[in-house]
Design an enzyme around this catalytic site. Structure first.
Site, PDB file in Angstrom:
ATOM      1  N   GLU A  57       0.821  -1.205   0.000  1.00 13.40           N
ATOM      2  CA  GLU A  57       0.000   0.000   0.000  1.00 13.40           C
ATOM      3  C   GLU A  57       0.860   1.262   0.000  1.00 13.40           C
ATOM      4  OE1 GLU A  57      -2.170  -2.867   2.903  1.00 13.40           O
ATOM      5  OE2 GLU A  57      -0.165  -2.623   2.051  1.00 13.40           O
ATOM      6  N   CYS A  80      -2.743  -3.361   7.346  1.00 15.64           N
ATOM      7  CA  CYS A  80      -2.356  -3.511   8.746  1.00 15.64           C
ATOM      8  C   CYS A  80      -2.717  -2.262   9.550  1.00 15.64           C
ATOM      9  CB  CYS A  80      -0.866  -3.806   8.852  1.00 15.64           C
ATOM     10  SG  CYS A  80       0.198  -2.447   8.316  1.00 15.64           S
ATOM     11  N   CYS A  89      -0.405   0.769   7.838  1.00 16.15           N
ATOM     12  CA  CYS A  89      -0.852   1.240   6.529  1.00 16.15           C
ATOM     13  C   CYS A  89      -2.180   1.994   6.629  1.00 16.15           C
ATOM     14  CB  CYS A  89      -1.004   0.064   5.577  1.00 16.15           C
ATOM     15  SG  CYS A  89       0.560  -0.662   5.066  1.00 16.15           S
ATOM     16  N   SER A 176      18.993 -41.897  -5.384  1.00 13.27           N
ATOM     17  CA  SER A 176      17.782 -41.453  -6.080  1.00 13.27           C
ATOM     18  C   SER A 176      18.063 -40.402  -7.153  1.00 13.27           C
ATOM     19  CB  SER A 176      16.782 -40.876  -5.072  1.00 13.27           C
ATOM     20  OG  SER A 176      17.334 -39.754  -4.407  1.00 13.27           O
ATOM     21  N   TRP A 178      19.406 -39.461 -10.829  1.00 15.99           N
ATOM     22  CA  TRP A 178      18.194 -38.647 -10.931  1.00 15.99           C
ATOM     23  C   TRP A 178      17.084 -39.511 -11.507  1.00 15.99           C
ATOM     24  CZ3 TRP A 178      18.633 -34.220  -8.518  1.00 15.99           C
ATOM     25  CH2 TRP A 178      19.868 -33.603  -8.445  1.00 15.99           C
ATOM     26  N   GLU A 292      11.953 -32.867   1.298  1.00 20.00           N
ATOM     27  CA  GLU A 292      12.565 -33.775   0.332  1.00 20.00           C
ATOM     28  C   GLU A 292      13.330 -34.818   1.126  1.00 20.00           C
ATOM     29  OE1 GLU A 292      14.688 -32.213  -2.993  1.00 20.00           O
ATOM     30  OE2 GLU A 292      13.365 -30.472  -3.225  1.00 20.00           O
ATOM     31  N   LEU A 297      11.170 -41.182   6.740  1.00 16.14           N
ATOM     32  CA  LEU A 297      10.758 -39.897   7.315  1.00 16.14           C
ATOM     33  C   LEU A 297       9.439 -39.438   6.689  1.00 16.14           C
ATOM     34  CD1 LEU A 297      11.165 -37.505   9.149  1.00 16.14           C
ATOM     35  CD2 LEU A 297      12.731 -36.512   7.460  1.00 16.14           C
TER      36      LEU A 297
END
Length: 359
Positions: A57, A80, A89, A176, A178, A292, A297
């Site tokens: 703004e 805000c 703002c 892994s 690619w 990733e 996990l």
């Protein structure tokens, strides 16, 4: 409910487009764009670039100058009304004699002073709800952090058509790189770049020794790199330490120094308490967490309710039953127990297919 016009929609779409310019840079702040209009003429535009910098703004009003008086302001997030790194703002909007403010969505932060109510009390027309769904998607991580106290967790998985993510046997077990082609890998770096932090596990660090940085696309910053390493087995020379900005969560007392910050968050089994880890990352201002990791996990995060979205990259190849899968889950007694998804988008990238889906 306000009947917004086609012009209103066009201006808010432009505000969202401007806000998206901060996709890689605003963290921990939300991505915000603003358009200022006199009649149907745009007199000012702006977007928030980074924390501590001027809000959208402020930029738009500064560009408009005296033409802001009597104008309509379009912004994708309620202005805000509190002092943070910058002044409210709302005060500038009032001083600029803007007539009407249209926000896509209200500020979800429960600690935020309501800017819309303050504007209305000052006699400025305030409306919201225009393109709200699109505005939430742009700031999905910020919304998650301030309402749930945890980041939006997006899990990236690159796999073959038989759902395999890495070799399972022999001297290259766990490798892994690619599975997917260059177009998919570049797209994955775009998703890395928009995240505040990238998470992996010690298994992936041992198998691939990744840097876990953004390299394929331009970015003004590198996300925080996070490793889940319950027993602190990471090697001193792991490439992930290059460049610093690494945080390791573990379940044991640290008995050696590493090139990273170490935080102990043990669960009763001596592993990392994953939901608490998300709370800690949110406390550090992490809006979007990009995962990733390996199938173990991945499975732990999914079982403990820590995943909001999946980014699947599927390559037209097969690795066979001995290779590692996407997610380690317990066996199910019936098909009704399977994890189901709703597909948000599907796109072809070279020879690969990207699927964005949510449980």
């Amino acid at each position: 409910m306000t009947a917004f016009t086609a012009f209103d929609h066009a201006m808010m779409a432009r505000a969202l487009e401007l806000g998206a310019k901060g996709l890689y840079s605003t963290t921990p702040n939300p991505r915000v764009g603003c358009v200022l209009v006199q009649g149907e003429a745009v007199v000012g535009e702006g977007w928030h670039e980074k924390a501590g910098g001027p809000h959208a703004e402020v930029v738009a009003i500064g560009q408009a100058g005296a033409r802001a008086a009597g104008a309509t302001l379009y912004v994708n997030l309620e202005p805000c009304n509190h002092h943070g790194r910058t002044p409210p703002c709302v005060d500038l909007i009032r001083q600029s004699k803007i007539k009407r403010v249209i926000a896509a969505m209200l500020d979800p932060n429960p600690k935020a002073a309501r800017g819309g109510a303050a504007l209305a009390a000052a006699g400025i027309g305030f409306e919201h709800g225009l393109m709200e769904a699109e505005a939430r998607e742009l700031n999905i991580g910020f919304v998650s952090r301030v309402t749930r106290g945890r980041p939006w967790v997006r899990m990236k998985i690159a796999a073959t058509l038989d759902g395999r993510t890495a070799l399972g046997e022999g001297p290259n077990a766990g490798k892994s790189q690619w599975i997917t082609g260059p177009e998919a890998r570049k797209d994955g770096h775009r998703w890395r770049a928009r995240a505040c932090a990238i998470l992996t596990g010690i298994g992936t660090v041992k198998a691939d020794d990744p840097r876990l940085t953004v390299r394929e696309v331009e970015t003004p910053r590198q996300p925080l790199r996070v490793v889940v390493d319950s027993r602190l087995e990471i090697a001193d020379g792991a490439r992930i330490f290059e460049g610093g900005n690494v945080l390791i969560f573990c379940g044991v007392e640290a008995k050696r120094k590493l090139g990273a910050e170490i935080q102990r968050l043990p669960n009763p089994d001596g592993k990392v308490e994953l939901p608490k880890m998300l709370e800690e990352l949110a406390r550090r201002g992490v809006n979007e967490l990009h995962v990733e990791a390996g199938f173990r996990l991945n499975g732990s995060l999914l079982r403990e309710g820590c995943v909001d979205e999946f980014l699947f990259y599927l390559n037209p190849s097969l690795l066979g039953d001995e290779a590692q899968g996407m997610v380690l889950l317990p066996g199910f007694a019936s098909l009704d127990q399977r994890v189901k998804f709703k597909i948000s988008s599907l796109e072809r990238l070279g020879d690969d297919i990207r699927i964005l889906a949510r449980p």
